[in-house]
Write a protein that holds these residues in place. Structure first.
Motif, short mmCIF file in Angstrom:
data_model
loop_
_atom_site.label_atom_id
_atom_site.label_comp_id
_atom_site.label_asym_id
_atom_site.label_seq_id
_atom_site.Cartn_x
_atom_site.Cartn_y
_atom_site.Cartn_z
N ASP A 98 0.84 -1.19 0.00
CA ASP A 98 0.00 0.00 0.00
C ASP A 98 0.88 1.24 0.00
OD1 ASP A 98 1.04 -0.04 2.55
OD2 ASP A 98 -0.86 -0.50 3.54
N ARG A 147 -12.06 -4.03 -13.52
CA ARG A 147 -13.11 -3.78 -12.52
C ARG A 147 -14.49 -3.92 -13.17
NH1 ARG A 147 -12.11 -1.12 -7.73
NH2 ARG A 147 -14.04 0.09 -7.85
N PRO A 166 -7.33 -10.35 -5.32
CA PRO A 166 -6.91 -8.95 -5.25
C PRO A 166 -5.58 -8.74 -5.95
CG PRO A 166 -7.40 -9.83 -3.06
CD PRO A 166 -7.36 -10.99 -3.99
N ALA A 174 -8.36 -13.86 0.19
CA ALA A 174 -9.39 -13.37 -0.74
C ALA A 174 -9.18 -13.88 -2.17
CB ALA A 174 -9.46 -11.84 -0.72
N GLU A 190 -18.91 -7.05 -6.87
CA GLU A 190 -19.34 -5.91 -6.05
C GLU A 190 -18.48 -5.79 -4.80
OE1 GLU A 190 -23.45 -6.55 -5.20
OE2 GLU A 190 -24.09 -6.27 -7.29
N LEU A 191 -18.21 -6.93 -4.17
CA LEU A 191 -17.39 -6.94 -2.96
C LEU A 191 -15.99 -6.44 -3.25
CD1 LEU A 191 -16.94 -7.73 0.02
CD2 LEU A 191 -16.38 -10.04 -0.78
N PHE A 192 -15.38 -6.92 -4.32
CA PHE A 192 -14.03 -6.49 -4.67
C PHE A 192 -14.00 -4.99 -4.96
CE2 PHE A 192 -12.78 -10.75 -4.51
CZ PHE A 192 -11.43 -10.89 -4.81
N LYS A 193 -14.98 -4.49 -5.66
CA LYS A 193 -15.02 -3.07 -6.01
C LYS A 193 -15.24 -2.20 -4.78
CE LYS A 193 -17.16 -1.97 -9.89
NZ LYS A 193 -18.16 -1.96 -11.00
N ALA A 194 -16.00 -2.71 -3.81
CA ALA A 194 -16.22 -1.96 -2.58
C ALA A 194 -15.01 -2.00 -1.66
CB ALA A 194 -17.45 -2.51 -1.85
N SER A 195 -14.22 -3.07 -1.75
CA SER A 195 -13.10 -3.27 -0.82
C SER A 195 -11.81 -2.64 -1.31
CB SER A 195 -12.87 -4.77 -0.59
OG SER A 195 -14.02 -5.39 -0.05
N TRP A 196 -11.62 -2.54 -2.63
CA TRP A 196 -10.37 -2.04 -3.19
C TRP A 196 -10.65 -1.04 -4.31
CZ3 TRP A 196 -10.86 -7.47 -2.37
CH2 TRP A 196 -10.09 -7.96 -1.31
#
Length: 324
Positions: A98, A147, A166, A174, A190-196
Motif C-alpha cells: 500500500d 473492474r 486482489p 481473498a 461488487e465486494l471487490f469493487k467496494a473493498s479495493w
C-alpha cells in the motif's frame, strides 16, 4: 566464496514477537547472517525518519536463536543512520503493498548510494507481484485485470472456470474460485469493487493446482531450489499460511525455461531474493519480490543452505560496489 568482514545489517521487518520461526524466511536469513558474525538490528517500517537529508531508523540490536518462545533478545534502542551506520538493509516487512509500503521504498532509495538495500527498493516498487508477472505473459494462464463485471462474465464464458483475487493481496487471502455457473459472481465483483479502489486479477482456473503450486526461489537471478505447496482438502489455495502442505519437488523443463527467461532481468533490477509461483509445471502466476518465502522448506527437503547462498550473493554485490 570468501566471506567479507562482518557486516552491520538492519532488518526492516514485522515484529519479532509474531515470527513463526519454524518456517519464516526472514528469521532463516537472520540465523545465517548471525552464523557469519554479522551484527543484526531490527526495526519496523514506521520507525523510519527522513531528517536533514538523512534516513534514520530507531532500531534495536537483536540476537536470534532457534528456540520456540525464546527466539530473540533485544539490546537498547539506537538511532541508526541507514546510509552511514549500516552495510546492508533488508526490506522484509510483509505486504499489504500500500502507500505505506511504497513510501518506505522511496525512503530507502535515498540510502542506496551508501548502503546495499535488498531487494532494491525502486525495483520492488515497480514490480508488484501480479503486475510485474505480465512481462512474462507468454508463460501465464489466460489473465485479465479489470473492474468491469461485463468483462469478467465474458472471460468466464470463454474459460469455463476462473479464479478472482486482489491485485495487491498476499498469503492466499481473498482468492476465489468461480465455477461454470457463475454463482455469486456479481456479488463477488461488487465486494471487490467496494473493498479495493484498484482493479483485481481474473485468471483461467488451472485444474493442476490440485497437485500443487510450486514455489521456485531465485537468488540473484539463479535458481536456488523449489518446494511444492499442496492445497488442503476442499481448497484451491496452496499457501502454507492457509493450510497448504509442503512437499519435495524437482523442476520441469518448462519451469527451467521460465527461470532462464527472467533470471537476467531479476539480477539487473537488484531483485536478489525472489520467489515465483508455477502451477502444473508450466503456468507462471506470480513473481514475489516484496517478502518471498519458502527457503526453510527448500533447505529441509534438499539439504542445501539457501541462507548461506543469499549471503554469498550479498557479499558478491558488496565486493562489486567496492570495486566500482
Amino acid at each position: 566464496m570468501t566471506q567479507l568482514n562482518p557486516l552491520t545489517v538492519a532488518m526492516q521487518m514485522d515484529p519479532m514477537e509474531g515470527i513463526k520461526i519454524g518456517g519464516d524466511s526472514t528469521f532463516h536469513i537472520m540465523l545465517a547472517a548471525q552464523a557469519r558474525g554479522h551484527r543484526l538490528y531490527h526495526y519496523l517500517a514506521p520507525d523510519l525518519t527522513f531528517r536533514d537529508g538523512r534516513v534514520l531508523a530507531k532500531a534495536r540490536p537483536v540476537n536470534v536463536q532457534k528456540v520456540d518462545g525464546d527466539h530473540f533478545a533485544f539490546g537498547p534502542e539506537e538511532v541508526l543512520d541507514l546510509g552511514r551506520d549500516v552495510d546492508v538493509v533488508w526490506m522484509r516487512q510483509d505486504p499489504p503493498f500500500d502507500l505505506s509500503y511504497i513510501t518506505a521504498t522511496h525512503l530507502l532509495e535515498r540510502v542506496q548510494e551508501e548502503t546495499l538495500v535488498v531487494n532494491d527498493p525502486g525495483s520492488v516498487r515497480n514490480a508488484p507481484e501480479k503486475l510485474f508477472v505480465l512481462d512474462y505473459a507468454r508463460f501465464m494462464p489466460p489473465t485479465m485485470i479489470t473492474r468491469d463485471l461485463t468483462e469478467v462474465k465474458s472471460f468466464l464464458a470463454q474459460h469455463g472456470e476462473i479464479v478472482v483475487k486482489p491485485l495487491y493481496g498476499n498469503g492466499g487471502v481473498a482468492v476465489f474460485h468461480v465455477g461454470k455457473n457463475g454463482a455469486n459472481l456479481s456479488s463477488l465483483v461488487e465486494l471487490f469493487k467496494a473493498s479495493w479502489v484498484e482493479p483485481f486479477m481474473v485468471q483461467a482456473f488451472i485444474p493442476g493446482v490440485a497437485q500443487g503450486d510450486k514455489r521456485i526461489v531465485l537468488i540473484d537471478g539463479e535458481v536456488a531450489g523449489a518446494v511444492n505447496r499442496i492445497p488442503g482438502a476442499g481448497e484451491i489455495r496452496s499457501n502454507l499460511a492457509v493450510g497448504g502442505s509442503a512437499a519435495k519437488t524437482l523442476l520441469t523443463d518448462k519451469e527451467r525455461e521460465i527461470c532462464a527467461a527472467m533470471g537476467p532481468e531479476l539480477k539487473a533490477r537488484g531483485l536478489l531474493f525472489v520467489g515465483i509461483d508455477v502451477i502444473g509445471g508450466e503456468w507462471l502466476t506470480e513473481i514475489n519480490v516484496t517478502s518471498p518465502t519458502g527457503i526453510v522448506s527448500i533447505d529441509a527437503f534438499d539439504g542445501i543452505d539457501t541462507g548461506g547462498m543469499i549471503w554469498d550473493a550479498i557479499d558478491a554485490r558488496l565486493a562489486a560496489r567496492a570495486a566500482a
